[in-house]
Design a protein around this motif. Structure first.
Motif, PDB file in Angstrom:
ATOM      1  N   ASP A  49      -1.701  12.393   3.952  1.00 55.80           N
ATOM      2  CA  ASP A  49      -2.521  11.712   5.000  1.00 55.80           C
ATOM      3  C   ASP A  49      -2.620  10.099   4.944  1.00 55.80           C
ATOM      4  OD1 ASP A  49      -2.781  14.500   5.735  1.00 55.80           O
ATOM      5  OD2 ASP A  49      -4.952  14.578   5.138  1.00 55.80           O
ATOM      6  N   ARG A  50      -2.852   9.759   3.819  1.00 57.05           N
ATOM      7  CA  ARG A  50      -2.873   8.264   3.766  1.00 57.05           C
ATOM      8  C   ARG A  50      -1.564   7.516   3.979  1.00 57.05           C
ATOM      9  NH1 ARG A  50      -4.785   6.024  -1.749  1.00 57.05           N
ATOM     10  NH2 ARG A  50      -6.839   6.991  -1.177  1.00 57.05           N
ATOM     11  N   SER A  51      -0.469   8.251   3.431  1.00 56.28           N
ATOM     12  CA  SER A  51       0.879   7.882   3.668  1.00 56.28           C
ATOM     13  C   SER A  51       1.241   7.740   4.946  1.00 56.28           C
ATOM     14  CB  SER A  51       1.914   8.768   2.949  1.00 56.28           C
ATOM     15  OG  SER A  51       3.292   8.084   3.143  1.00 56.28           O
ATOM     16  N   GLN A 104       0.882  -1.122  -0.151  1.00 54.04           N
ATOM     17  CA  GLN A 104       0.215   0.087  -0.045  1.00 54.04           C
ATOM     18  C   GLN A 104       0.870   1.395  -0.062  1.00 54.04           C
ATOM     19  OE1 GLN A 104      -2.943  -0.112   3.215  1.00 54.04           O
ATOM     20  NE2 GLN A 104      -3.602  -2.122   2.584  1.00 54.04           N
ATOM     21  N   THR A 115      -0.754   7.704   7.708  1.00 53.55           N
ATOM     22  CA  THR A 115      -1.757   6.316   8.396  1.00 53.55           C
ATOM     23  C   THR A 115      -1.049   5.102   8.252  1.00 53.55           C
ATOM     24  OG1 THR A 115      -3.806   7.884   7.919  1.00 53.55           O
ATOM     25  CG2 THR A 115      -3.773   5.501   8.464  1.00 53.55           C
ATOM     26  N   ASP A 126     -10.388   5.505  -2.849  1.00 57.91           N
ATOM     27  CA  ASP A 126     -11.168   6.637  -2.077  1.00 57.91           C
ATOM     28  C   ASP A 126     -12.027   7.424  -2.938  1.00 57.91           C
ATOM     29  OD1 ASP A 126     -10.457   5.758   0.116  1.00 57.91           O
ATOM     30  OD2 ASP A 126      -8.928   7.158   0.204  1.00 57.91           O
ATOM     31  N   VAL A 167       0.884   4.265  -2.999  1.00 55.71           N
ATOM     32  CA  VAL A 167       0.495   5.617  -2.608  1.00 55.71           C
ATOM     33  C   VAL A 167       1.665   6.387  -3.125  1.00 55.71           C
ATOM     34  CG1 VAL A 167       0.479   7.289  -0.485  1.00 55.71           C
ATOM     35  CG2 VAL A 167      -0.666   5.330  -0.329  1.00 55.71           C
ATOM     36  N   ASP A 202      -7.895   4.539  -7.817  1.00 51.11           N
ATOM     37  CA  ASP A 202      -7.826   4.637  -6.236  1.00 51.11           C
ATOM     38  C   ASP A 202      -9.215   4.348  -5.665  1.00 51.11           C
ATOM     39  OD1 ASP A 202      -6.049   6.834  -4.363  1.00 51.11           O
ATOM     40  OD2 ASP A 202      -8.194   6.774  -3.685  1.00 51.11           O
TER      41      ASP A 202
END
Length: 392
Positions: free
Chosen positions: A295-297, A42, A299, A157, A46, A155
């Protein structure tokens, strides 16, 4: 030689404790490995999307610069606009950095060569327009390559998916369609009666294309706002989207489609307004995409650290429990060896004479009168009369 049953049991329990520890740690380690593999996958994905976003950030100004170059060339300006030179330089830097991972180098090299040939096309409105249409189409294809190879178009999202669709699909098509609509309006006005009808058909197609792409773009932005977790997306889009809509309204008035000849001056103004609005809108969208991906990275990085921490705590607890169990088992074993009880069985083998061992000491001493009678022997008291130590 002594053999302790409890000692055997203690060693067996200690061995079982170690075995159970291994049986618990191996599945836990396997689970951690799978978690880390998925997390790494993941994170790599990203990073690829972040590379694609940065590449798009360099590619967006190019489509506007090419629209400007098309209009200038149709007006007789042969030199390449400074905006094209700057945009090409930015895309080249991005391709040097991300071209290998995004697999864009081959396509960009061919596009760059065709852009360099635009000033040398020569005269002829149709020839100039056709050459710029080809270059613009290749640029749109490069947008598609970036969004596909960076997996932005897959993606998970909804907000990022709609944003990438707007900035990499709808906005470039809108810029291209508005530019062609404006330039075709000029060509329709200047054309002879013989060549006007084919140009009017192309003009009508571009007018329809603008209406379609504007509707798709607006709907996409609305969907992104509805499904986003960003607190700034809605506010940042409002002013730029309003400017874009005003430019579209002006373009529709200038097109004057179905009511007579197009108003070229209005279309030129509308084109400039739309390019400015779309450039600002694309900048906002790309900034929001970059923030969401960051933000995803973050997390995923936190989850990675969390997985290591949980496994480390579990490992420490298991090791401590194992050491405590083994230590307790040694204590029990030591206590049993010092205090033989009813559960302890001793087997002794003694050898005398031939083995060189000495006979055990006589508990009755060396006095012949104090000798212990042998087992089964009847003592001899001298004819059966009682012997007495006293003189009668």
């Amino acid at each position: 030689m002594s053999v302790s049953v409890n000692s055997r049991r203690t060693r067996l329990r200690s061995a079982l404790a170690v075995l159970l520890t291994v049986l618990v740690l191996l599945p836990a380690a396997g689970l951690l490995l799978r978690v880390l593999q998925e997390n790494s996958k993941q994170r790599d994905n990203v990073q690829l999307e972040q590379d694609g976003t940065e590449y798009l950030n360099a590619l967006v100004p190019l489509i506007s610069a090419l629209a400007e170059s098309q209009s200038a060339a149709l007006q007789g300006v042969a030199a390449e606009p400074a905006s094209v030179t700057a945009a090409v330089s930015r895309v080249q830097i991005a391709d040097d950095k991300f071209g290998k991972s995004l697999e864009t180098t081959s396509r960009w090299t061919g596009l760059k060569a065709k852009i360099a040939k635009l000033p040398a096309i020569g005269k002829g409105t149709a020839k100039i327009f056709t050459a710029h249409v080809e270059v613009a189409d290749l640029t749109l294809a490069l947008f598609d390559t970036v969004r596909e190879n960076s997996t932005l178009n897959r993606d998970p999202d909804a907000d990022i998916w709609f944003l990438q669709d707007v900035v990499a699909e709808q906005a470039p098509v809108a810029v291209t369609a508005v530019s062609r609509m404006s330039d075709l309006a000029n060509m329709v006005v200047a054309a002879s009666s013989k060549t006007r009808e084919p140009l009017k058909l192309q003009f009508a197609y571009q007018v329809q294309k603008v209406q379609e792409v504007v509707g798709d773009l607006t709907d996409g932005l609305q969907e992104a706002v509805n499904d986003t977790n960003s607190d700034t997306l809605s506010g940042n889009l409002v002013s730029n989207l309003d400017s874009f809509r005003r430019g579209i309204e002006a373009a529709n008035r200038g097109a004057n489609f179905g009511a007579g000849k197009p108003d070229v001056s209005v279309l030129v103004t509308a084109q400039s307004t739309l390019q400015t609005a779309l450039s600002a809108l694309s900048g906002v969208v790309l900034k929001e995409m970059a923030g969401l991906l960051d933000d995803r990275s973050d997390t995923l990085t936190y989850k990675r650290i969390e997985a290591f921490a949980v496994f480390g705590v579990a490992f420490a607890l298991i090791v401590v429990a194992t050491l405590w169990t083994r230590g307790r088992a040694r204590q029990v074993q030591a206590a049993l060896s010092e205090q033989p009880g009813e559960n302890r069985r001793d087997v002794s083998v003694q050898a005398a004479g031939a083995t060189g061992g000495s006979a055990p000491a006589n508990p009755y001493g060396n006095n012949p009168y104090d000798q212990a009678p042998s087992y089964g022997e009847i003592p001899n008291y001298g004819g059966g009369r009682e012997r007495s130590g006293a003189v009668r």
